[in-house]
Design a protein around this motif. Sequence first.
Motif, PDB file in Angstrom:
ATOM      1  N   GLU A 282       0.824  -1.211   0.000  1.00 12.89           N
ATOM      2  CA  GLU A 282       0.000   0.000   0.000  1.00 12.89           C
ATOM      3  C   GLU A 282       0.857   1.260   0.000  1.00 12.89           C
ATOM      4  O   GLU A 282       0.531   2.233  -0.669  1.00 12.89           O
ATOM      5  CB  GLU A 282      -0.936  -0.009   1.218  1.00 12.89           C
TER       6      GLU A 282
ATOM      7  N   ARG B 112      -6.972   6.003   3.875  1.00 19.64           N
ATOM      8  CA  ARG B 112      -8.059   5.118   3.429  1.00 19.64           C
ATOM      9  C   ARG B 112      -7.708   3.658   3.717  1.00 19.64           C
ATOM     10  O   ARG B 112      -8.551   2.883   4.161  1.00 19.64           O
ATOM     11  CB  ARG B 112      -8.324   5.331   1.936  1.00 19.64           C
ATOM     12  N   PHE B 113      -6.451   3.283   3.510  1.00 19.99           N
ATOM     13  CA  PHE B 113      -6.015   1.915   3.807  1.00 19.99           C
ATOM     14  C   PHE B 113      -6.123   1.634   5.302  1.00 19.99           C
ATOM     15  O   PHE B 113      -6.592   0.582   5.711  1.00 19.99           O
ATOM     16  CB  PHE B 113      -4.574   1.707   3.336  1.00 19.99           C
TER      17      PHE B 113
ATOM     18  N   ARG C 233      -8.081   3.039   7.525  1.00 24.21           N
ATOM     19  CA  ARG C 233      -9.491   2.930   7.933  1.00 24.21           C
ATOM     20  C   ARG C 233     -10.087   1.594   7.514  1.00 24.21           C
ATOM     21  O   ARG C 233     -10.855   0.995   8.247  1.00 24.21           O
ATOM     22  CB  ARG C 233     -10.304   4.056   7.317  1.00 24.21           C
ATOM     23  N   ALA C 234      -9.749   1.131   6.331  1.00 23.71           N
ATOM     24  CA  ALA C 234     -10.278  -0.137   5.849  1.00 23.71           C
ATOM     25  C   ALA C 234      -9.705  -1.312   6.631  1.00 23.71           C
ATOM     26  O   ALA C 234     -10.335  -2.357   6.746  1.00 23.71           O
ATOM     27  CB  ALA C 234      -9.961  -0.305   4.366  1.00 23.71           C
ATOM     28  N   ASP C 235      -8.515  -1.135   7.195  1.00 21.84           N
ATOM     29  CA  ASP C 235      -7.831  -2.203   7.926  1.00 21.84           C
ATOM     30  C   ASP C 235      -8.370  -2.375   9.344  1.00 21.84           C
ATOM     31  O   ASP C 235      -8.230  -3.438   9.926  1.00 21.84           O
ATOM     32  CB  ASP C 235      -6.334  -1.884   7.968  1.00 21.84           C
TER      33      ASP C 235
ATOM     34  N   THR D 125     -14.457  -8.389  12.781  1.00 20.55           N
ATOM     35  CA  THR D 125     -14.318  -7.721  11.498  1.00 20.55           C
ATOM     36  C   THR D 125     -15.682  -7.639  10.840  1.00 20.55           C
ATOM     37  O   THR D 125     -16.557  -8.467  11.082  1.00 20.55           O
ATOM     38  CB  THR D 125     -13.354  -8.474  10.548  1.00 20.55           C
TER      39      THR D 125
END
Length: 94
Positions: free
Chosen positions: A19, A77-78, A80-82, A90
């Motif tokens: 990323e 963004r990465f 937050r998605a993680d 999850t």
Amino acid sequence: MTRYGGRRSQAARDAITVEIGYALCSAAFAAAVVLGAVTGPALLFELPGALETVLRHTGPLLATLLFAVRTVSVLIRFRRADQPGRPGRTDHGS
């Protein structure tokens, strides 16, 4: 260590590395396009002095700003998605 005390797996570390690489490469490409689009006419054509000066100074400034914004936005963004919405769980859309 992760936010909840566990260690990151090798897959998680690899994902972060990929990323970061994506963020830097896409930011560099976008910055190069903006630099060429803004500064290019000043280098290729005979323009009035003031316009040429503005374009030559604005291009690198915009490219630098875009590089920073793009890199940070991709990494945020990465991140937050993680992160799961609740500790230990999850959200897979179910």
